[in-house]
Design a protein around this motif. Structure first.
Motif, PDB file in Angstrom:
ATOM      1  N   LEU A 294       0.840  -1.194   0.000  1.00 24.92           N
ATOM      2  CA  LEU A 294       0.000   0.000   0.000  1.00 24.92           C
ATOM      3  C   LEU A 294       0.872   1.240   0.000  1.00 24.92           C
ATOM      4  O   LEU A 294       1.926   1.273   0.639  1.00 24.92           O
ATOM      5  CB  LEU A 294      -0.922   0.026   1.225  1.00 24.92           C
ATOM      6  N   GLN A 295       0.418   2.245  -0.715  1.00 25.98           N
ATOM      7  CA  GLN A 295       1.030   3.557  -0.670  1.00 25.98           C
ATOM      8  C   GLN A 295      -0.017   4.578  -0.239  1.00 25.98           C
ATOM      9  O   GLN A 295      -1.196   4.420  -0.513  1.00 25.98           O
ATOM     10  CB  GLN A 295       1.613   3.954  -2.029  1.00 25.98           C
ATOM     11  N   VAL A 296       0.452   5.606   0.450  1.00 26.27           N
ATOM     12  CA  VAL A 296      -0.443   6.673   0.918  1.00 26.27           C
ATOM     13  C   VAL A 296      -0.342   7.829  -0.060  1.00 26.27           C
ATOM     14  O   VAL A 296       0.756   8.302  -0.377  1.00 26.27           O
ATOM     15  CB  VAL A 296      -0.057   7.126   2.339  1.00 26.27           C
ATOM     16  N   CYS A 297      -1.482   8.252  -0.555  1.00 27.74           N
ATOM     17  CA  CYS A 297      -1.557   9.341  -1.523  1.00 27.74           C
ATOM     18  C   CYS A 297      -2.517  10.407  -1.012  1.00 27.74           C
ATOM     19  O   CYS A 297      -3.362  10.155  -0.153  1.00 27.74           O
ATOM     20  CB  CYS A 297      -2.034   8.829  -2.888  1.00 27.74           C
ATOM     21  N   ARG A 298      -2.374  11.595  -1.566  1.00 23.77           N
ATOM     22  CA  ARG A 298      -3.326  12.646  -1.253  1.00 23.77           C
ATOM     23  C   ARG A 298      -4.657  12.356  -1.942  1.00 23.77           C
ATOM     24  O   ARG A 298      -4.702  11.914  -3.084  1.00 23.77           O
ATOM     25  CB  ARG A 298      -2.807  14.005  -1.724  1.00 23.77           C
ATOM     26  N   ALA A 299      -5.724  12.610  -1.231  1.00 25.56           N
ATOM     27  CA  ALA A 299      -7.045  12.430  -1.814  1.00 25.56           C
ATOM     28  C   ALA A 299      -7.328  13.557  -2.798  1.00 25.56           C
ATOM     29  O   ALA A 299      -6.950  14.709  -2.579  1.00 25.56           O
ATOM     30  CB  ALA A 299      -8.113  12.404  -0.714  1.00 25.56           C
ATOM     31  N   THR A 300      -7.968  13.204  -3.884  1.00 25.24           N
ATOM     32  CA  THR A 300      -8.346  14.223  -4.865  1.00 25.24           C
ATOM     33  C   THR A 300      -9.513  15.054  -4.338  1.00 25.24           C
ATOM     34  O   THR A 300     -10.186  14.685  -3.364  1.00 25.24           O
ATOM     35  CB  THR A 300      -8.728  13.554  -6.186  1.00 25.24           C
ATOM     36  N   GLY A 301      -9.744  16.186  -4.976  1.00 24.86           N
ATOM     37  CA  GLY A 301     -10.850  17.034  -4.557  1.00 24.86           C
ATOM     38  C   GLY A 301     -12.189  16.344  -4.671  1.00 24.86           C
ATOM     39  O   GLY A 301     -13.077  16.522  -3.827  1.00 24.86           O
ATOM     40  N   GLN A 302     -12.350  15.539  -5.719  1.00 28.00           N
ATOM     41  CA  GLN A 302     -13.602  14.810  -5.880  1.00 28.00           C
ATOM     42  C   GLN A 302     -13.794  13.778  -4.778  1.00 28.00           C
ATOM     43  O   GLN A 302     -14.909  13.587  -4.270  1.00 28.00           O
ATOM     44  CB  GLN A 302     -13.627  14.134  -7.260  1.00 28.00           C
ATOM     45  N   GLU A 303     -12.710  13.120  -4.375  1.00 34.93           N
ATOM     46  CA  GLU A 303     -12.813  12.142  -3.293  1.00 34.93           C
ATOM     47  C   GLU A 303     -13.182  12.801  -1.973  1.00 34.93           C
ATOM     48  O   GLU A 303     -13.974  12.259  -1.199  1.00 34.93           O
ATOM     49  CB  GLU A 303     -11.479  11.396  -3.150  1.00 34.93           C
TER      50      GLU A 303
END
Length: 393
Positions: A231-240
């Protein structure tokens, strides 16, 4: 309630990941402090403090399970607008001479990955806390044994001899079983005390290596646990971020539709689910407020204490002048290890506080008792001003 930290792209910065990792420990410290304060007025809360590890593990289990189910992220990662993504590595075989030979695709979390995430977020920290408590207890016992001897083992041996002599008792079998269990538990505790430092050093060193590589952009995994889970941690998109509330509402509505039974039973179950969701939402908000309130109080009182306890720096005072030898006084020997009265090596060295000169205890006691003065400076002195020196410098 989300806290966005500066940065570009979907890759979180090192400081975002560090803040998300440190949030559970801050939350635990805030809860422990709050419950400790409340326990002063409500003594029954001391039972919660007695089982602090279990209480916090149950609380984090509820929070992490709910957060992973609704947002595909841990509770701390959700607050910072982060999401966990499964990493799938594919290799292009169409053109071996192309630079973009590898491609990484991110997808949502599967049920197995969510379950393993709960294990890494809740179960493993709980057992690590227990092992740390056992290690501290064994270390204190070893220190106590080195100072006063192992009193407990002597008492255990006496008890065992007493049990052997009372073989006619009906509870001898139970006592033997308890003794075996006690010895096994002590042996396991000793094994933990021996192995835990190496285990702790290994895990902390591996975690530090991953964090250093993440800081240098050499890897996309912040911790070995995330690497093991893929797993990698990513920034959530604005839509998410905008769809989070609607996703939670959809999940909760689906759970209400799964209710089975008569209409009155469905109504009761729906009301219980609504209450449980409301309590969970309020608990999340309260925990966030508790963390930031605790950090604020810690910063405020720490800064105030530092201001109050910070000593004013003054230049050191000059040393006092050495005592003057009287003309009629006894002259000092060039060898400082000799007594000025008997001209022999000092025995039981003692000093007169009015002058600081050192003599044999018997010589100075006899002289001061007779003349009531220091033999070198002739300053008035009494036997109460004679001090024994335990290091003859």
């Amino acid at each position: 309630m989300l806290f966005q930290v500066g940065g570009q792209g979907s890759h979180p910065t090192f400081f975002e990941m560090s803040a998300a990792q440190q949030l559970p420990s801050s939350l635990r410290a805030a809860l422990t402090y709050s419950i400790g304060v409340l326990a002063l007025r409500r003594p029954f809360l001391h039972k919660v403090l007695d089982y602090e590890d279990e209480f916090f593990a149950a609380l984090t289990l509820i929070l992490e399970t709910h957060s992973l189910r609704t947002t595909d992220a841990s509770f701390a990662e959700t607050l910072y607008g982060l999401r966990r993504r499964a990493v799938n590595i594919h290799v292009k075989k169409d053109d071996l001479y192309m630079e973009a030979g590898n491609r990484i695709q991110h997808s949502g979390l599967r049920k197995r990955q969510k379950l393993l995430s709960v294990v890494f977020l809740v179960v493993l920290p709980y057992y690590k806390s227990k092992l740390h408590a056992i290690y501290n207890k064994e270390r204190e016992a070893a220190l106590q044994a080195s100072l006063w001897g192992n009193v407990n083992e002597r008492f255990d041996e006496i008890d065992n001899l007493g049990d052997a002599s009372s073989s006619f008792a009906s509870t001898s079998g139970l006592d033997t079983d308890l003794t075996v269990r006690t010895r096994f538990r002590k042996r396991m505790h000793k094994i933990v005390a021996t192995c835990y430092p190496w285990l702790h050093a290994g895990t902390e060193g591996l975690a530090f290596a991953y964090q250093l590589l993440y800081l240098l952009d050499a890897t996309g995994f912040y911790s070995p646990g995330l690497h093991a889970l893929g797993l990698q941690v990513c920034r959530a998109t604005g839509q998410e971020l905008m769809d989070t509330s609607s996703r939670i509402s959809k999940i909760r509505s689906n759970e209400r539709e799964r209710l089975r039974g008569p209409p009155w039973l469905k109504a009761v179950q729906g009301a219980l689910l609504t209450c449980a969701y409301a309590v969970l939402d309020y608990a999340q908000t309260g925990l966030i407020a508790a963390v930031f309130g605790f950090k604020m109080m810690e910063w405020w009182y720490q800064s105030a204490e530092e201001r109050m306890s910070a000593p004013t720096v003054y230049p050191p005072p000059p040393p006092p002048p050495p005592p003057k030898v009287a003309k009629e006084g006894i002259p000092l020997s060039p060898d400082r290890t000799l007594c000025p009265l008997c001209s022999q090596k000092r025995a039981n060295p003692s000093a007169v506080t009015v002058s600081g000169f050192v003599f044999c205890y018997a010589c100075i006691f006899k002289y001061v008792s007779q003349y009531n003065r220091c033999p070198v400076t002739l300053v008035p002195a009494t036997v109460d001003q004679i001090r024994r020196l335990f290091h003859d410098l």
